[in-house]
Design a protein around this motif. Structure first.
Motif, PDB file in Angstrom:
ATOM      1  N   MET A  47       0.942  -1.141  -0.152  1.00  0.00           N
ATOM      2  CA  MET A  47       0.090   0.086   0.010  1.00  0.00           C
ATOM      3  C   MET A  47       0.618   1.123   0.020  1.00  0.00           C
ATOM      4  N   THR A  48       0.093   2.242  -0.567  1.00  0.00           N
ATOM      5  CA  THR A  48       0.856   3.767  -0.293  1.00  0.00           C
ATOM      6  C   THR A  48       0.899   4.155   0.920  1.00  0.00           C
ATOM      7  N   LYS A  49       1.433   5.087   1.377  1.00  0.00           N
ATOM      8  CA  LYS A  49       1.639   5.950   2.774  1.00  0.00           C
ATOM      9  C   LYS A  49       0.112   6.019   3.250  1.00  0.00           C
ATOM     10  N   GLU A  50      -0.608   6.719   2.204  1.00  0.00           N
ATOM     11  CA  GLU A  50      -1.983   7.081   2.649  1.00  0.00           C
ATOM     12  C   GLU A  50      -2.868   5.916   2.676  1.00  0.00           C
ATOM     13  N   GLN A  51      -2.654   4.944   1.943  1.00  0.00           N
ATOM     14  CA  GLN A  51      -3.458   3.645   2.144  1.00  0.00           C
ATOM     15  C   GLN A  51      -3.236   2.999   3.442  1.00  0.00           C
ATOM     16  N   LYS A  52      -1.823   3.202   3.736  1.00  0.00           N
ATOM     17  CA  LYS A  52      -1.550   2.387   5.159  1.00  0.00           C
ATOM     18  C   LYS A  52      -2.150   3.034   6.251  1.00  0.00           C
ATOM     19  N   ILE A  53      -1.803   4.480   6.310  1.00  0.00           N
ATOM     20  CA  ILE A  53      -2.902   5.203   7.301  1.00  0.00           C
ATOM     21  C   ILE A  53      -4.241   5.112   7.349  1.00  0.00           C
ATOM     22  N   ASP A  54      -4.929   4.963   6.331  1.00  0.00           N
ATOM     23  CA  ASP A  54      -6.272   4.492   6.117  1.00  0.00           C
ATOM     24  C   ASP A  54      -6.619   3.353   6.767  1.00  0.00           C
ATOM     25  N   HIS A  55      -5.811   2.427   6.175  1.00  0.00           N
ATOM     26  CA  HIS A  55      -6.031   1.053   6.643  1.00  0.00           C
ATOM     27  C   HIS A  55      -5.977   0.932   8.115  1.00  0.00           C
ATOM     28  N   MET A  56      -5.064   1.405   8.914  1.00  0.00           N
ATOM     29  CA  MET A  56      -4.702   1.594  10.176  1.00  0.00           C
ATOM     30  C   MET A  56      -5.912   2.101  10.916  1.00  0.00           C
ATOM     31  N   LYS A  57      -6.576   3.151  10.359  1.00  0.00           N
ATOM     32  CA  LYS A  57      -7.698   3.899  11.004  1.00  0.00           C
ATOM     33  C   LYS A  57      -8.744   3.302  10.968  1.00  0.00           C
ATOM     34  N   THR A  58      -8.930   2.653   9.702  1.00  0.00           N
ATOM     35  CA  THR A  58     -10.294   2.144   9.479  1.00  0.00           C
ATOM     36  C   THR A  58     -10.441   0.650   9.723  1.00  0.00           C
ATOM     37  N   VAL A  59      -9.350  -0.092   9.651  1.00  0.00           N
ATOM     38  CA  VAL A  59      -9.388  -1.534  10.080  1.00  0.00           C
ATOM     39  C   VAL A  59      -8.492  -1.871  11.104  1.00  0.00           C
ATOM     40  N   VAL A  60      -7.494  -1.653  11.088  1.00  0.00           N
ATOM     41  CA  VAL A  60      -6.769  -2.028  12.463  1.00  0.00           C
ATOM     42  C   VAL A  60      -6.902  -1.609  13.849  1.00  0.00           C
ATOM     43  N   THR A  61      -6.930  -0.283  13.744  1.00  0.00           N
ATOM     44  CA  THR A  61      -7.360   0.463  15.066  1.00  0.00           C
ATOM     45  C   THR A  61      -8.770  -0.190  15.740  1.00  0.00           C
ATOM     46  N   PRO A  62      -9.820  -0.228  14.978  1.00  0.00           N
ATOM     47  CA  PRO A  62     -10.950  -0.738  15.231  1.00  0.00           C
ATOM     48  C   PRO A  62     -11.072  -2.194  15.860  1.00  0.00           C
ATOM     49  N   ALA A  63     -10.586  -2.910  15.054  1.00  0.00           N
ATOM     50  CA  ALA A  63     -10.237  -4.360  15.411  1.00  0.00           C
ATOM     51  C   ALA A  63      -9.584  -4.743  16.561  1.00  0.00           C
ATOM     52  N   MET A  64      -8.273  -4.115  16.625  1.00  0.00           N
ATOM     53  CA  MET A  64      -7.523  -4.141  17.796  1.00  0.00           C
ATOM     54  C   MET A  64      -7.913  -3.514  19.152  1.00  0.00           C
ATOM     55  N   LYS A  65      -8.684  -2.379  18.881  1.00  0.00           N
ATOM     56  CA  LYS A  65      -9.309  -1.725  20.121  1.00  0.00           C
ATOM     57  C   LYS A  65     -10.512  -2.639  20.728  1.00  0.00           C
ATOM     58  N   LYS A  66     -11.178  -3.559  19.886  1.00  0.00           N
ATOM     59  CA  LYS A  66     -11.917  -4.575  20.476  1.00  0.00           C
ATOM     60  C   LYS A  66     -11.215  -5.541  21.332  1.00  0.00           C
ATOM     61  N   VAL A  67     -10.176  -6.234  20.590  1.00  0.00           N
ATOM     62  CA  VAL A  67      -9.486  -7.162  21.249  1.00  0.00           C
ATOM     63  C   VAL A  67      -8.735  -6.619  22.479  1.00  0.00           C
ATOM     64  N   PHE A  68      -8.182  -5.527  22.437  1.00  0.00           N
ATOM     65  CA  PHE A  68      -7.568  -5.011  23.799  1.00  0.00           C
ATOM     66  C   PHE A  68      -8.597  -4.746  24.915  1.00  0.00           C
TER      67      PHE A  68
END
Length: 154
Positions: A47-68
């Motif tokens: 992914m581009t830097k912008e896509q990575k940031i978007d992926h972190m904000k929209t996929v990684v953070t919500p999913a990992m927030k739930k786990v933690f």
């Protein structure tokens, strides 16, 4: 008996804490609509830097927030980018605690922090592998997403 415990512990390390490796070819099943707008071949590593940031904000953070938060709602009540990247938006390997897994390091970690080690190994690592669209670490091939995906490991 001690040798058997060590072998068992090291097996868990190899399964959960291997080095990060090339991502898997299939997208994660729980990808958000923003991430699914990316081509299905767009793995995090491509992914581009912008896509990575978007992926972190929209996929990684919500999913990992739930786990933690399911693990400890009070401790992780304000889970977000800073939890793994710090105030300076660092690479997690520079912010999160370094792990010594070589020698008897894993055994010491299991003794000193058994609950956190089990949580990381059984819940965090597989969840991160999924949201990063990578296969979990495989001790046979030494490929896949493991502890070194987020932590500096020796």
């Amino acid at each position: 008996m001690r040798f058997s415990s060590l072998v068992t512990s090291l097996t868990f390390v190899l399964v959960a804490c291997g080095p990060a490796a090339p991502p898997a070819a299939e997208p994660a099943a729980n990808a958000s609509s923003a991430a699914s707008a990316l081509p299905t071949t767009a793995l995090y590593s491509t992914m581009t830097k912008e896509q990575k940031i978007d992926h972190m904000k929209t996929v990684v953070t919500p999913a990992m927030k739930k786990v933690f938060q399911e693990h400890n709602a009070q401790k992780y009540s304000d889970f977000g980018c800073k939890t793994c990247h710090g105030d300076k938006k660092q690479d997690p390997r520079m912010f999160l605690p370094a792990l010594t897994l070589s020698g008897d390091g894993f055994e010491k970690l299991m003794t000193s922090k058994p609950e956190m080690t089990k949580f990381m190994r059984e819940q965090v690592t597989p969840a991160m592998a999924a949201v990063m669209k990578e296969k979990p670490y495989d001790p046979v091939t030494h490929k896949g997403y493991g502890c070194s995906g987020c932590h500096k490991v020796d």
